[in-house]
Each structure stands twice: as C-alpha cells, then as structure tokens.
Design an enzyme around this catalytic site. Sequence first.
Site, PDB file in Angstrom:
ATOM      1  N   CYS A   1       0.846  -1.149  -0.041  1.00 42.16           N
ATOM      2  CA  CYS A   1       0.070  -0.112  -0.069  1.00 42.16           C
ATOM      3  C   CYS A   1       0.843   1.347   0.033  1.00 42.16           C
ATOM      4  CB  CYS A   1      -0.775  -0.082   1.042  1.00 42.16           C
ATOM      5  SG  CYS A   1      -2.101  -1.401   1.346  1.00 42.16           S
TER       6      CYS A   1
ATOM      7  N   HIS B   1      -3.388   7.239   2.482  1.00 40.97           N
ATOM      8  CA  HIS B   1      -3.830   5.800   2.155  1.00 40.97           C
ATOM      9  C   HIS B   1      -5.086   5.445   2.578  1.00 40.97           C
ATOM     10  CE1 HIS B   1      -4.098   1.601   1.263  1.00 40.97           C
ATOM     11  NE2 HIS B   1      -3.673   1.126   2.441  1.00 40.97           N
TER      12      HIS B   1
ATOM     13  N   ASN C   1     -10.002  -0.101  -0.231  1.00 41.78           N
ATOM     14  CA  ASN C   1      -8.588  -0.166   0.123  1.00 41.78           C
ATOM     15  C   ASN C   1      -8.404  -0.836  -1.128  1.00 41.78           C
ATOM     16  OD1 ASN C   1      -5.993  -0.463   0.653  1.00 41.78           O
ATOM     17  ND2 ASN C   1      -6.113  -1.424   2.550  1.00 41.78           N
TER      18      ASN C   1
HETATM   19  O1  UT7 Z   1      -3.354  -1.064   4.035  1.00 39.19           O
HETATM   20  C1  UT7 Z   1      -3.468  -1.853   5.300  1.00 39.19           C
HETATM   21  C2  UT7 Z   1      -4.565  -2.884   5.113  1.00 39.19           C
HETATM   22  N1  UT7 Z   1      -5.250  -3.134   6.251  1.00 39.19           N
HETATM   23  C3  UT7 Z   1      -6.048  -2.138   6.778  1.00 39.19           C
HETATM   24  O2  UT7 Z   1      -6.372  -1.102   6.618  1.00 39.19           O
HETATM   25  C4  UT7 Z   1      -6.702  -2.802   7.827  1.00 39.19           C
HETATM   26  C5  UT7 Z   1      -6.615  -2.377   9.203  1.00 39.19           C
HETATM   27  N2  UT7 Z   1      -7.402  -2.925  10.324  1.00 39.19           N
HETATM   28  C6  UT7 Z   1      -8.887  -2.535  10.339  1.00 39.19           C
HETATM   29  O3  UT7 Z   1      -9.169  -1.881   9.694  1.00 39.19           O
HETATM   30  C7  UT7 Z   1      -9.514  -3.413  11.314  1.00 39.19           C
HETATM   31  O4  UT7 Z   1      -8.873  -4.246  12.350  1.00 39.19           O
HETATM   32  C8  UT7 Z   1     -10.658  -4.346  10.738  1.00 39.19           C
HETATM   33  C9  UT7 Z   1     -11.733  -3.380  10.081  1.00 39.19           C
HETATM   34  C10 UT7 Z   1      -9.897  -5.273   9.761  1.00 39.19           C
HETATM   35  C11 UT7 Z   1     -11.318  -4.848  11.991  1.00 39.19           C
HETATM   36  O5  UT7 Z   1     -12.017  -4.266  12.934  1.00 39.19           O
HETATM   37  P1  UT7 Z   1     -11.670  -4.342  14.292  1.00 39.19           P
HETATM   38  O6  UT7 Z   1     -12.685  -3.353  15.002  1.00 39.19           O
HETATM   39  O7  UT7 Z   1     -10.291  -4.543  14.676  1.00 39.19           O
HETATM   40  O8  UT7 Z   1     -12.623  -5.872  14.624  1.00 39.19           O
HETATM   41  P2  UT7 Z   1     -11.889  -7.251  15.082  1.00 39.19           P
HETATM   42  O9  UT7 Z   1     -10.835  -7.833  14.045  1.00 39.19           O
HETATM   43  O10 UT7 Z   1     -11.538  -6.871  16.420  1.00 39.19           O
HETATM   44  O11 UT7 Z   1     -13.214  -7.979  15.168  1.00 39.19           O
HETATM   45  C12 UT7 Z   1     -14.155  -7.778  15.828  1.00 39.19           C
HETATM   46  C13 UT7 Z   1     -15.364  -8.622  15.630  1.00 39.19           C
HETATM   47  C14 UT7 Z   1     -14.919 -10.347  15.845  1.00 39.19           C
HETATM   48  O12 UT7 Z   1     -15.804 -11.014  16.377  1.00 39.19           O
HETATM   49  P3  UT7 Z   1     -15.740 -11.620  17.838  1.00 39.19           P
HETATM   50  O13 UT7 Z   1     -14.555 -12.427  17.622  1.00 39.19           O
HETATM   51  O14 UT7 Z   1     -15.653 -10.252  18.421  1.00 39.19           O
HETATM   52  O15 UT7 Z   1     -16.675 -12.303  18.182  1.00 39.19           O
HETATM   53  C15 UT7 Z   1     -14.596 -10.492  14.274  1.00 39.19           C
HETATM   54  O16 UT7 Z   1     -14.801 -12.040  13.962  1.00 39.19           O
HETATM   55  O17 UT7 Z   1     -15.812  -8.635  14.234  1.00 39.19           O
HETATM   56  C16 UT7 Z   1     -15.804  -9.835  13.591  1.00 39.19           C
HETATM   57  N3  UT7 Z   1     -15.636  -9.542  12.176  1.00 39.19           N
HETATM   58  C17 UT7 Z   1     -16.655  -9.330  11.345  1.00 39.19           C
HETATM   59  N4  UT7 Z   1     -18.023  -9.160  11.784  1.00 39.19           N
HETATM   60  C18 UT7 Z   1     -18.847  -8.973  10.521  1.00 39.19           C
HETATM   61  C19 UT7 Z   1     -14.453  -9.470  11.565  1.00 39.19           C
HETATM   62  N5  UT7 Z   1     -14.874  -9.161  10.302  1.00 39.19           N
HETATM   63  C20 UT7 Z   1     -16.135  -9.175  10.090  1.00 39.19           C
HETATM   64  C21 UT7 Z   1     -17.127  -8.739   9.005  1.00 39.19           C
HETATM   65  N6  UT7 Z   1     -18.305  -8.667   9.438  1.00 39.19           N
HETATM   66  N7  UT7 Z   1     -16.747  -8.490   7.809  1.00 39.19           N
END
Ligand code: UT7
Length: 321
Positions: free
Chosen positions: A114, A248, A278
């Site tokens: 990225c 980004h 993204n």
């Molecule tokens: O260029 C760099 C590329 N990467 C990025 O920009 C990503 C950077 N990271 C993020 O944007 C965030 O970490 C995410 C958007 C990927 C995730 O958000 P988060 O607030 O950190 O959520 P999390 O990973 O802590 O997940 C929270 C919950 C989990 O469920 P449990 O374990 O609490 O029951 C996940 O399984 O959300 C669940 N989850 C979803 N639920 C519905 C993860 N993905 C999804 C989804 N829909 N698509």
Amino acid sequence: MTTYARIIGVGSYLPERILTNAELEKMVDTSDDWITSRTGIRQRHIAAPAQLTSDLATQASRHALDYAGIDASSLDLIILATTTPDRIFPSTACLVQERLGAPRCPAFDLQAVCTGFVYALSIADKFIRTGSAKRALVIGAETFSHLVDWTDRGTCVLFGDGAGAAILEASSEPGIYSTHLYAEGQYNASLTAQGYVSEGCLQGGSGFTYMNGGEVFKLAVTNMSAAAEEALIANNFNVNDLDWLVPHQANTRILSAVAKKLQIAEEKVVQTVAHHGNTSAASVPLALDTAVRDGRIQAGHLLMLSAMGGGFTWGSAVLRF
Ligand code: UT7
C-alpha cells in the site's frame, strides 16, 4: 539552481463493476452496518475476469497524459507500483509502456504494497532531481481482488481494484519538497500473501491475503502520522500550512485517528475509501485524482501524502500541487 519534480498531470481508472456491502452480506456472515461502522467502506470496484492490472494502469495513465497535455513518447521514466502484476515477468510497467507508446524509456515495477505509490514517487523525484529524467510517469495500480479469499469476512470486505497515475516534470519551482520512506521487515507476517511460484505451481503458503487487522490498524496510525510529522519538520512547515492530507485509504477510523494525531481538521483529509475500499498501491493516486477533478485540490495547494502497507512499509511526500 535546484531542480524539483512537479506534478503536471493526474489520472485514475476504476473498473465498471461495483460490489456493494449488500452483495457481500449474501457472500459471507457480515452486515452493511458492521462494514460501514468499522471501516467506512460502502462499495468497492472489482475488475472483470479478463481485466488485469496493466489494463487499469494504462487507462489511468492515458487520463494523466491527457490532463498534462503531453504525448507518451516524451516520457523518460515509468515506475508502476503494484502488488498484483499481470505476470511473474516481465514487469507490468513494460506492458503499459508498450501500450502507451513510450519507446525505450526505463520502465519497472515497484513492490511496497500500500506504500507503493509513495515509494515510486520518491524514486521518480530522485531521477528528476539528479537530471536522469525530465518527465516521469508514476502509477499505482492493483487488481487486489485476485488476492482476496471471498470466504474470509475479516479481509474480503476491505479491498478493491483500481489505478491512479501522476506525471512528474522537472521544474525550477517546487514540486516535491521531500519524501521520507521506511520499512520494518520484522512485521512481514502481519500482512501477507505468503505463496511463491516454483515448478509451475503456487508453493510455500496461500495466495490469499492474511492480515492481523488490529496490529496493522495501530501501526498504520502511528507510522502514517509520524512520517507526515517528519516531513513537516524537515521542510519547516506547520500542519496549518497544509491544504490537504492525501492518505492511504485503508479505513475511515484510521484516517480519523491520523487526523487527530496530526491535529489537522478532518475536512482537510481527502477520503475516498467509502467508494473505493482499500486499493493498496492505487489508493493514494486514486484519492489524489478524485480530489483534483472534483475541484478540492487546486494549483498551488500544499499536499501531504502518507501511506502504510505490508512489509511493513510506510512513508510520506510533501509537495506543492
Ligand atoms: O493497507 C493496510 C491494510 N489493512 C487495513 O487497513 C486494516 C486495518 N485494520 C482494520 O481496519 C480493522 O482491524 C478491521 C476493520 C479489519 C477489523 O476491525 P476491528 O474493529 O479491529 O474488529 P476485530 O478484528 O477486532 O473483530 C471484531 C469482531 C470479531 O468477532 P468476535 O471475535 O468479537 O466475535 C470478528 O470476527 O468482528 C468480527 N468480524 C466481522 N463481523 C462482521 C470481522 N470481520 C467481520 C465482518 N463482518 N466483515
């Protein structure tokens, strides 16, 4: 007399097919509400099956050449930042060079995920400052959907395809004031598509994207704001001197946190992630072109570009548009 590299043209291209959050709800266990509240993403563009990175890159480059009012034959450097090249080799930059009609100029790909466009811009800046090139085409282009596992809700909602391009030209006026680039390979496993090709097959791991979202999130905020702060200090600029931050486009929560850390008003942060998702190396030039064409960014504006991606890599560029 100092020679600077100035942007004289920008362009972008998005594939026609739009994938909405509502469609993703039918593919994996997710919801529009979860995706918009956690990421700000409402839709992303997805390349057609036969559409490869060079196709998107060529279109974006043509728009940038038209904007600059120059012919491709006058280019003397092409750098294409991508994580999703058309082929193992030759470079996608060479495929684009042939299609644009820019014979003989050096053309190569750059891989910094990225952060790729900021890395590529930095290298083109150095070619121009040292007199090795007078006109450079810098492209960020991705068919990142090729690396997405459409059954993994943790990643498939985040990414999209697209391309953006900028033409740089030697000038006595700035231009790019500085670029700052970084990498920390110790984080290589936190954001990766692990496989490689040998004996004609994918080996050594998956061809899909794996991401430790939480870790990427925290370091993206820290590193993107640190690189921008460093660029301000290096040039004796104050954050209030900036007209626009063009970061980004990973996630609106990351962008809000970066704005808060830098103490820049969110109205000065170009945000396109809601419409594009993204798009990895394409995200910064896509955001730049969008804001130029809708009239937000105007000639003379001071811009801060800042990015972070797999590697980890990160960096910034401060420039007068
Ligand atoms: O260029 C760099 C590329 N990467 C990025 O920009 C990503 C950077 N990271 C993020 O944007 C965030 O970490 C995410 C958007 C990927 C995730 O958000 P988060 O607030 O950190 O959520 P999390 O990973 O802590 O997940 C929270 C919950 C989990 O469920 P449990 O374990 O609490 O029951 C996940 O399984 O959300 C669940 N989850 C979803 N639920 C519905 C993860 N993905 C999804 C989804 N829909 N698509």
